[in-house]
Scaffold this active site. Structure first.
Site, PDB file in Angstrom:
ATOM      1  N   LYS A  45     -13.558  -1.010 -14.193  1.00  0.00           N
ATOM      2  CA  LYS A  45     -13.970  -2.288 -13.613  1.00  0.00           C
ATOM      3  C   LYS A  45     -14.484  -3.254 -14.675  1.00  0.00           C
ATOM      4  O   LYS A  45     -14.360  -4.480 -14.517  1.00  0.00           O
ATOM      5  CB  LYS A  45     -15.017  -2.053 -12.529  1.00  0.00           C
ATOM      6  CG  LYS A  45     -14.446  -1.344 -11.303  1.00  0.00           C
ATOM      7  CD  LYS A  45     -13.284  -2.111 -10.674  1.00  0.00           C
ATOM      8  CE  LYS A  45     -12.760  -1.447  -9.419  1.00  0.00           C
ATOM      9  NZ  LYS A  45     -11.679  -2.229  -8.766  1.00  0.00           N
ATOM     10  N   ASN A  96      -6.351  -6.055  -5.015  1.00  0.00           N
ATOM     11  CA  ASN A  96      -7.474  -5.310  -4.453  1.00  0.00           C
ATOM     12  C   ASN A  96      -7.355  -3.797  -4.594  1.00  0.00           C
ATOM     13  O   ASN A  96      -8.365  -3.092  -4.611  1.00  0.00           O
ATOM     14  CB  ASN A  96      -7.612  -5.669  -2.970  1.00  0.00           C
ATOM     15  CG  ASN A  96      -8.559  -4.756  -2.252  1.00  0.00           C
ATOM     16  OD1 ASN A  96      -9.776  -4.854  -2.378  1.00  0.00           O
ATOM     17  ND2 ASN A  96      -8.012  -3.826  -1.476  1.00  0.00           N
ATOM     18  N   ASP A 155       4.056   1.912  -4.358  1.00  0.00           N
ATOM     19  CA  ASP A 155       3.197   2.551  -5.346  1.00  0.00           C
ATOM     20  C   ASP A 155       3.044   1.572  -6.505  1.00  0.00           C
ATOM     21  O   ASP A 155       3.996   1.335  -7.260  1.00  0.00           O
ATOM     22  CB  ASP A 155       3.828   3.861  -5.809  1.00  0.00           C
ATOM     23  CG  ASP A 155       2.995   4.579  -6.863  1.00  0.00           C
ATOM     24  OD1 ASP A 155       1.960   4.029  -7.311  1.00  0.00           O
ATOM     25  OD2 ASP A 155       3.386   5.696  -7.249  1.00  0.00           O
ATOM     26  N   ALA A 201     -20.221  -0.731  -1.206  1.00  0.00           N
ATOM     27  CA  ALA A 201     -19.732  -1.262   0.065  1.00  0.00           C
ATOM     28  C   ALA A 201     -19.467  -0.133   1.056  1.00  0.00           C
ATOM     29  O   ALA A 201     -19.228   1.025   0.672  1.00  0.00           O
ATOM     30  CB  ALA A 201     -18.456  -2.071  -0.153  1.00  0.00           C
ATOM     31  N   ASP A 216       0.852  -1.181   0.000  1.00  0.00           N
ATOM     32  CA  ASP A 216       0.000   0.000   0.000  1.00  0.00           C
ATOM     33  C   ASP A 216       0.889   1.233   0.000  1.00  0.00           C
ATOM     34  O   ASP A 216       2.048   1.171   0.438  1.00  0.00           O
ATOM     35  CB  ASP A 216      -0.914   0.002   1.222  1.00  0.00           C
ATOM     36  CG  ASP A 216      -2.256   0.662   0.950  1.00  0.00           C
ATOM     37  OD1 ASP A 216      -2.265   1.760   0.336  1.00  0.00           O
ATOM     38  OD2 ASP A 216      -3.295   0.108   1.346  1.00  0.00           O
ATOM     39  N   THR A 230     -17.162   1.480   2.668  1.00  0.00           N
ATOM     40  CA  THR A 230     -15.720   1.680   2.609  1.00  0.00           C
ATOM     41  C   THR A 230     -15.399   3.163   2.777  1.00  0.00           C
ATOM     42  O   THR A 230     -16.275   4.018   2.640  1.00  0.00           O
ATOM     43  CB  THR A 230     -15.158   1.211   1.262  1.00  0.00           C
ATOM     44  OG1 THR A 230     -15.750   2.001   0.209  1.00  0.00           O
ATOM     45  CG2 THR A 230     -15.451  -0.266   1.019  1.00  0.00           C
ATOM     46  N   TYR A 246     -15.036   5.044 -13.680  1.00  0.00           N
ATOM     47  CA  TYR A 246     -14.876   3.919 -12.748  1.00  0.00           C
ATOM     48  C   TYR A 246     -15.435   2.638 -13.355  1.00  0.00           C
ATOM     49  O   TYR A 246     -14.805   1.573 -13.272  1.00  0.00           O
ATOM     50  CB  TYR A 246     -15.582   4.255 -11.435  1.00  0.00           C
ATOM     51  CG  TYR A 246     -15.421   3.209 -10.359  1.00  0.00           C
ATOM     52  CD1 TYR A 246     -14.178   2.965  -9.794  1.00  0.00           C
ATOM     53  CD2 TYR A 246     -16.507   2.478  -9.912  1.00  0.00           C
ATOM     54  CE1 TYR A 246     -14.019   2.003  -8.800  1.00  0.00           C
ATOM     55  CE2 TYR A 246     -16.367   1.516  -8.921  1.00  0.00           C
ATOM     56  CZ  TYR A 246     -15.124   1.285  -8.363  1.00  0.00           C
ATOM     57  OH  TYR A 246     -14.977   0.325  -7.381  1.00  0.00           O
TER      58      TYR A 246
END
Length: 248
Positions: free
Chosen positions: A151, A82, A55, A180, A39, A182, A147
């Site tokens: 996806k 993810n 990165d 979700a 991350d 998040t 987005y």
């Protein structure tokens, strides 16, 4: 429910220091895996994981991080792609540089990280890759053009990867969450003119009447990654409260 089917396996989770990634990393750890998270900021990484600042848009950084995981944890058996970023707006609202950035993080980086991990996955008896897709790959949602495009590409990439590597014993699947609970969704709601109304609308578009939880998505990811699911490849598991398939 507790199980140890990941005992002796090494898992890598990108975007593993927050949200769905951190929850998935914790679940895999509890099921016996040795877990590394990649991350950009690792302060939120779960206790007990190997947390590496990385990165994923930087090929050199990815190669270095993956090799570190393999050296310190003893190989790589499971890769959870993810990490991702969001974008809002119709097709006229996102400038070119934002398109390039989102597609790089959400799509190209999956190829970048998988490419680096492939030599190690090929040596595993239980190799598995799980990509995080989204319900917007299958149903049109307003103000999500960029987005959704990213996806949709993840869905296609997952199937192509599954076909390419099935004869090497590497399974490739994806999960497609609905909306979700998040941090990114939280930021979207905070920026809305009426956050309460926006939250109600998000809940209402999913037949279950609520947001998907990070725990539910993590459970689906772990189920696909598990050696127990040895015959499952080329599948995209929808964890969306019925959003893409039910009309009630």
């Amino acid at each position: 429910m507790t199980t140890t089917e990941f005992e002796g396996l090494v898992a890598v989770v990108t975007g593993g220091a927050s949200g769905i990634g951190a929850t998935t990393a914790s679940l895999l750890l509890s099921r016996g895996a040795r877990v590394a998270v990649l991350d950009r900021a690792i302060s939120g990484a779960p206790d007990g994981v190997l947390a590496i600042e990385c990165d994923i848009t930087d090929s050199s950084a990815v190669d270095t991080a993956i090799e570190r995981v393999a050296q310190e944890l003893g190989g790589i058996d499971v890769l959870i792609n993810n990490a991702g970023i969001g974008a809002a707006g119709d097709v006229s609202e996102n400038p070119d540089d934002e398109w390039h950035r989102v597609l790089d993080v959400n799509v190209v980086a999956m190829a970048r990280v998988t490419r680096a991990a492939l030599p190690h996955l090929r040596r595993s008896a239980h190799a598995s890759v799980v990509n995080t897709c989204s319900s917007v790959a299958f149903v049109g949602v307003v103000q999500r053009a960029l987005y959704a495009a990213s996806k949709g590409a993840v869905a296609a990439l997952t199937l192509a990867m599954a076909a390419d590597h099935v004869h090497e014993g590497i399974r490739v699947n994806a999960v497609a969450p609905g909306t979700a609970d998040t941090p990114w969704v939280g930021r979207l709601l905070d920026a809305a003119p009426d956050p309460s109304a926006a939250a109600a609308a998000l809940r209402a578009r999913q037949p279950l009447g609520r947001l998907v939880s990070a725990d539910e998505v993590a459970y689906a990811i772990a189920s696909l990654a598990s050696p127990v699911a040895a015959s499952t490849t080329g599948s995209i598991l929808r964890v969306d409260g019925g959003m893409t398939s039910l009309r009630v």
